[in-house]
Write a protein that holds these residues in place. Structure first.
Motif, PDB file in Angstrom:
ATOM      1  N   THR A 371       0.808  -1.215   0.000  1.00 62.69           N
ATOM      2  CA  THR A 371       0.000   0.000   0.000  1.00 62.69           C
ATOM      3  C   THR A 371       0.841   1.264   0.000  1.00 62.69           C
ATOM      4  O   THR A 371       0.380   2.309  -0.465  1.00 62.69           O
ATOM      5  N   ILE A 372       2.064   1.179   0.513  1.00 61.06           N
ATOM      6  CA  ILE A 372       2.950   2.343   0.419  1.00 61.06           C
ATOM      7  C   ILE A 372       3.224   2.654  -1.047  1.00 61.06           C
ATOM      8  O   ILE A 372       3.110   3.802  -1.506  1.00 61.06           O
ATOM      9  N   GLY A 373       3.570   1.599  -1.808  1.00 60.78           N
ATOM     10  CA  GLY A 373       3.790   1.797  -3.240  1.00 60.78           C
ATOM     11  C   GLY A 373       2.514   2.109  -3.983  1.00 60.78           C
ATOM     12  O   GLY A 373       2.484   2.982  -4.859  1.00 60.78           O
ATOM     13  N   GLY A 374       1.434   1.388  -3.636  1.00 58.16           N
ATOM     14  CA  GLY A 374       0.173   1.589  -4.321  1.00 58.16           C
ATOM     15  C   GLY A 374      -0.442   2.951  -4.091  1.00 58.16           C
ATOM     16  O   GLY A 374      -1.210   3.447  -4.917  1.00 58.16           O
ATOM     17  N   SER A 375      -0.103   3.577  -2.965  1.00 55.93           N
ATOM     18  CA  SER A 375      -0.601   4.929  -2.697  1.00 55.93           C
ATOM     19  C   SER A 375       0.304   5.985  -3.309  1.00 55.93           C
ATOM     20  O   SER A 375      -0.158   7.068  -3.693  1.00 55.93           O
ATOM     21  N   ALA A 376       1.600   5.675  -3.435  1.00 56.96           N
ATOM     22  CA  ALA A 376       2.535   6.630  -4.044  1.00 56.96           C
ATOM     23  C   ALA A 376       2.300   6.751  -5.543  1.00 56.96           C
ATOM     24  O   ALA A 376       2.388   7.847  -6.116  1.00 56.96           O
ATOM     25  N   GLY A 377       1.989   5.622  -6.203  1.00 58.31           N
ATOM     26  CA  GLY A 377       1.813   5.634  -7.648  1.00 58.31           C
ATOM     27  C   GLY A 377       0.776   6.631  -8.145  1.00 58.31           C
ATOM     28  O   GLY A 377       1.072   7.452  -9.034  1.00 58.31           O
ATOM     29  N   PRO A 378      -0.453   6.619  -7.613  1.00 53.21           N
ATOM     30  CA  PRO A 378      -1.454   7.575  -8.078  1.00 53.21           C
ATOM     31  C   PRO A 378      -1.060   9.032  -7.832  1.00 53.21           C
ATOM     32  O   PRO A 378      -1.359   9.909  -8.652  1.00 53.21           O
ATOM     33  N   LEU A 379      -0.404   9.293  -6.693  1.00 55.23           N
ATOM     34  CA  LEU A 379       0.040  10.670  -6.427  1.00 55.23           C
ATOM     35  C   LEU A 379       1.094  11.113  -7.437  1.00 55.23           C
ATOM     36  O   LEU A 379       1.062  12.248  -7.924  1.00 55.23           O
ATOM     37  N   ILE A 380       2.041  10.204  -7.746  1.00 60.11           N
ATOM     38  CA  ILE A 380       3.055  10.523  -8.758  1.00 60.11           C
ATOM     39  C   ILE A 380       2.380  10.849 -10.085  1.00 60.11           C
ATOM     40  O   ILE A 380       2.732  11.831 -10.763  1.00 60.11           O
ATOM     41  N   ALA A 381       1.399  10.015 -10.468  1.00 57.15           N
ATOM     42  CA  ALA A 381       0.708  10.229 -11.737  1.00 57.15           C
ATOM     43  C   ALA A 381      -0.081  11.538 -11.736  1.00 57.15           C
ATOM     44  O   ALA A 381      -0.052  12.299 -12.711  1.00 57.15           O
ATOM     45  N   GLY A 382      -0.780  11.809 -10.630  1.00 58.68           N
ATOM     46  CA  GLY A 382      -1.586  13.030 -10.560  1.00 58.68           C
ATOM     47  C   GLY A 382      -0.743  14.294 -10.611  1.00 58.68           C
ATOM     48  O   GLY A 382      -1.039  15.216 -11.372  1.00 58.68           O
ATOM     49  N   PHE A 383       0.320  14.335  -9.795  1.00 62.93           N
ATOM     50  CA  PHE A 383       1.186  15.516  -9.779  1.00 62.93           C
ATOM     51  C   PHE A 383       1.915  15.697 -11.113  1.00 62.93           C
ATOM     52  O   PHE A 383       2.031  16.820 -11.622  1.00 62.93           O
ATOM     53  N   SER A 384       2.414  14.597 -11.676  1.00 64.58           N
ATOM     54  CA  SER A 384       3.151  14.714 -12.930  1.00 64.58           C
ATOM     55  C   SER A 384       2.241  15.179 -14.062  1.00 64.58           C
ATOM     56  O   SER A 384       2.659  15.965 -14.924  1.00 64.58           O
ATOM     57  N   PHE A 385       0.987  14.738 -14.059  1.00 65.65           N
ATOM     58  CA  PHE A 385       0.069  15.197 -15.096  1.00 65.65           C
ATOM     59  C   PHE A 385      -0.253  16.677 -14.921  1.00 65.65           C
ATOM     60  O   PHE A 385      -0.294  17.425 -15.899  1.00 65.65           O
ATOM     61  N   ASP A 386      -0.485  17.098 -13.677  1.00 63.13           N
ATOM     62  CA  ASP A 386      -0.795  18.511 -13.443  1.00 63.13           C
ATOM     63  C   ASP A 386       0.345  19.417 -13.891  1.00 63.13           C
ATOM     64  O   ASP A 386       0.112  20.541 -14.343  1.00 63.13           O
TER      65      ASP A 386
END
Length: 416
Positions: A371-386
């Protein structure tokens, strides 16, 4: 009772437990992975950025990890029935309350917190329980159990989209809550923590050449010399390597599960087809979970980790080659198959390397890493897209984290 088969029905009760547990994992993971389908609807409703909305999924995944560890511990000590009923009810109520939300901040509680608790309840306790019912056919049983995770995406992603189109997102997510409540209450009534609770033995291999299997094999495998305590397992390199591998691999999985539908629609795919593609990830993962779960018994844990992680790493690079419709379909098919295969290996690895006595607690700890990795992935994707208006940075991060997991997998020893 030879091999723990009921003389009344002729069906080993463990298979009934596997079936209802698979329905539970289907419901729990289907709900959390339906986030990708609700994503753009919620952006339009609440006006949030992709990074802020991704945080809801990340919170749910973090809570899922914590709940897996806590619920696994409670299940080891008090049995899975009350644990599943409690966690499933919390998840159902959270979905229903989400239907009445009007602010993103509230979604962090009703969806992020409550759904996370429910998902943590439906997997670690049931994986540990299934392990106690099977000595023979353990790989097949685990493969069927984790097929529920893939079935969740296959069923709930298109279902959620159809419900949203027919009734709106609020009624849609309320219906998901009703489904969760009925499934988890039913599961809690059917499941049993150990075969001995109903006078049965774990399933052992059939007799060969007229020679019966050792009737004491199940008890021997559950003795301290064959099963580690939590403290003993935490002192091994294997435990921490598996913890890290689970987390690193889940960076990429989190990116796909939270952002694939938005990514596909950004490429011009209509939302119905994007939801169908997301469902195909689940369909292929079912095939991967079952087939590779069985093959892992022949390949071994270490080799299986390395082979499938390599495939997953290469898959994360496919979006750099293009985003046409056939390429998107190729991505979901290959990714889904490998995703399902790896998901089936982790519970098998814990049972093989550490035994089943404290498996609920140990698998819960491993899921915390996931879950540490699984929660980091969406944040990385969201911030990088923004920032970049593209998901390429996120896909690259997923490939790199998976490559590091491959390196760690080479260090797993057969015996901890």
């Amino acid at each position: 009772m030879g091999n723990g088969i009921s003389r009344r029905s002729g069906i080993f009760y463990g298979w009934i437990i596997v079936a209802i547990a698979a329905v539970g994992t289907c419901t729990g993971f289907g709900t959390i992975y339906s986030f990708s389908v609700f994503f753009k609807t919620w952006i339009g409703e609440f006006g949030s950025s992709r990074a802020v909305l991704s945080g809801i999924y990340s919170v749910a995944f973090i809570i899922y990890g914590i709940a897996s560890m806590v619920m696994g511990w409670f299940s080891d000590r008090y049995g899975p029935r009350k644990v599943i009923a409690t966690g499933g009810t919390i998840m159902a109520v959270g979905c229903m309350l989400t239907a009445f939300c009007h602010h993103t901040a509230v979604l962090y509680l009703t969806w992020g917190l409550a759904v996370g608790i429910g998902v943590g309840t439906c997997y670690a306790p049931t994986a540990a329980t299934v392990s106690k019912w099977f000595i023979h056919r353990k790989g097949m049983a685990m493969g069927i159990l984790v097929c529920g995770l893939g079935m969740g995406t296959l069923v709930f992603s298109p279902l959620s989209e159809k419900l949203i189109q027919a009734f709106g997102w609020r009624i849609a997510i309320f219906i998901l809550g009703l489904i969760a409540l009925s499934v988890f209450i039913s599961e809690s009534l059917i499941i049993r923590g150990k075969p001995a609770e109903i006078g049965l033995e774990p399933l052992t291999a059939p007799p060969k050449d007229g020679v019966e299997a050792d009737p004491d094999v199940a008890r021997k495998l559950d003795m301290p010399e064959h099963s580690m305590t939590v403290a003993e397992a935490l002192r091994t390199r294997n435990m921490w390597f598996i913890f890290a591998i689970h987390g690193l691999w889940m960076v990429g999985v989190g990116i796909i599960m939270a952002h694939f539908v938005p990514y596909a629609t950004d490429q011009g795919t209509n939302v119905n087809r994007a939801a169908a593609m997301m469902g195909s990830v689940g369909a292929m993962s079912v095939i991967g979970r079952f087939s590779l779960g069985v093959l892992t018994e022949k390949w071994g844990i270490k080799r299986s980790f390395i082979i499938i992680l390599c495939c997953q790493c290469l898959t994360m690079l496919l979006p750099f080659l293009g985003s046409s419709q056939w390429q998107l379909w190729a991505f979901v098919v290959i990714f889904g198959f490998g995703y399902g295969g790896l998901a089936s290996i982790f519970p098998l690895a814990h049972a093989e390397l550490f035994g089943v006595k404290a498996m609920g607690s140990l698998f819960g700890i491993s899921l915390l890493g996931a879950t540490i990795g699984g929660s980091a992935g969406p944040l990385i994707a969201g911030f990088s897209f923004d920032v970049t208006r593209s998901y390429f940075t996120a896909f690259g991060a997923g490939a790199i984290s998976t490559a590091i997991a491959i390196i760690l997998a080479t260090g797993i020893k057969k015996k901890a």
